[in-house]
Scaffold this active site. Structure first.
Site, mmCIF file in Angstrom:
data_model
loop_
_atom_site.group_PDB
_atom_site.id
_atom_site.type_symbol
_atom_site.label_atom_id
_atom_site.label_comp_id
_atom_site.label_asym_id
_atom_site.label_seq_id
_atom_site.Cartn_x
_atom_site.Cartn_y
_atom_site.Cartn_z
ATOM 1 N N ASP A 56 7.410 5.452 5.006
ATOM 2 C CA ASP A 56 8.357 4.043 5.064
ATOM 3 C C ASP A 56 7.731 3.078 5.498
ATOM 4 O O ASP A 56 8.280 2.991 6.495
ATOM 5 C CB ASP A 56 9.965 4.305 4.695
ATOM 6 C CG ASP A 56 10.329 3.136 4.007
ATOM 7 O OD1 ASP A 56 9.198 2.101 3.882
ATOM 8 O OD2 ASP A 56 11.641 3.320 3.612
ATOM 9 N N SER A 133 -6.140 -7.704 -3.010
ATOM 10 C CA SER A 133 -5.893 -7.451 -4.645
ATOM 11 C C SER A 133 -7.145 -9.191 -4.999
ATOM 12 O O SER A 133 -6.751 -10.394 -3.773
ATOM 13 C CB SER A 133 -5.057 -7.673 -4.934
ATOM 14 O OG SER A 133 -5.143 -7.903 -6.267
ATOM 15 N N TYR A 146 4.120 -10.580 -5.954
ATOM 16 C CA TYR A 146 2.665 -10.099 -5.342
ATOM 17 C C TYR A 146 1.768 -11.065 -5.480
ATOM 18 O O TYR A 146 1.180 -10.276 -4.402
ATOM 19 C CB TYR A 146 2.689 -8.989 -6.696
ATOM 20 C CG TYR A 146 1.126 -8.264 -6.605
ATOM 21 C CD1 TYR A 146 1.538 -6.935 -4.914
ATOM 22 C CD2 TYR A 146 0.114 -8.424 -7.136
ATOM 23 C CE1 TYR A 146 0.061 -6.107 -5.017
ATOM 24 C CE2 TYR A 146 -1.203 -7.419 -6.622
ATOM 25 C CZ TYR A 146 -0.610 -6.324 -5.643
ATOM 26 O OH TYR A 146 -2.392 -5.633 -5.688
ATOM 27 N N LYS A 150 -0.235 -10.538 -1.424
ATOM 28 C CA LYS A 150 -1.375 -10.617 -0.941
ATOM 29 C C LYS A 150 -2.518 -11.177 -0.570
ATOM 30 O O LYS A 150 -3.394 -11.112 0.210
ATOM 31 C CB LYS A 150 -2.389 -9.704 -2.303
ATOM 32 C CG LYS A 150 -1.714 -8.287 -2.814
ATOM 33 C CD LYS A 150 -2.118 -7.208 -1.723
ATOM 34 C CE LYS A 150 -0.607 -5.696 -1.986
ATOM 35 N NZ LYS A 150 -1.016 -4.922 -1.274
#
Length: 158
Positions: A56, A133, A146, A150
Site C-alpha cells: 500500500d 499523465s 486525478y 498528476k
C-alpha cells in the site's frame, strides 16, 4: 558486473506490468509491488521478475520494506513510482474518501517512494521514474482530483 535490482509500484497490470517486463528483459532483478499482492506475485512469476509483493503505497514504511526486499536481489538502481488511482467524477461528486485516496496514492505514495529510493540508493545514486499523465497538464472533465495529483507529481519530478 553486479546484479542490479529495481522496483515497480502498481506493477500487477497495465503500465506497471509493461515497465516490469521491460526491466526484466534488460536484465534487472525486478520487485513488482501492488495493493493486489496476489496479482503482484502472479505477474512476477509470469514475467520472470525476482519477487511480487503486496504494498500500500500510502504507507511510508512499506516503501522502506520494499527497498530492503529489492536490495536482497541486487544493487537497487531504479525505482518506478507507477501506482495510481483515478475516480471518474466531478470533484464535488467524489466522496471524501475518494479524494483522500487519490491524493494519498498519487502524490504521497510518489513522495514516500522517492524518499525511500533515494535513501536506498545511497552514494551510488540511481534513477527515480514517476508515472504521470497528460491530465496533469490541464483540466480534464470528470478527472479534476486525478489531474491535480498528476500536476503535483509533474512538479515534483522537475
Amino acid at each position: 558486473m553486479p546484479t542490479s535490482s529495481c522496483v515497480v509500484t502498481g506493477g500487477a497490470r497495465g503500465i506497471g506490468r509493461a515497465i516490469a517486463e521491460q526491466m526484466v528483459a534488460r536484465g534487472h532483478r525486478v520487485v513488482v509491488t501492488d495493493l493486489d499482492g496476489e496479482g503482484a506475485a502472479r505477474t512476477a512469476s509470469e514475467i520472470g521478475a525476482a519477487e511480487g509483493l503486496a504494498q500500500d503505497v500510502r504507507d511510508p514504511a512499506s516503501h522502506r520494506s520494499v527497498a530492503e526486499a529489492a536490495a536482497r536481489h541486487g544493487e537497487l538502481t531504479a525505482w518506478f513510482n507507477n501506482a495510481g488511482v483515478a475516480f471518474d467524477q466531478d470533484l464535488v461528486a467524489l466522496t471524501d474518501d475518494q479524494v483522500r485516496t487519490t491524493v494519498e496514492v498519487n502524490v504521497l505514495g510518489v513522495m514516500w517512494g522517492t524518499r525511500a529510493a533515494v535513501d536506498a540508493f545511497g552514494e551510488a545514486g540511481g534513477d527515480v521514474v514517476i508515472t504521470s499523465s497528460l491530465s496533469g497538464l490541464g483540466p480534464v472533465p470528470n478527472l479534476s482530483a486525478y489531474a491535480a495529483t498528476k500536476a503535483a507529481v509533474l512538479s515534483l519530478a522537475t
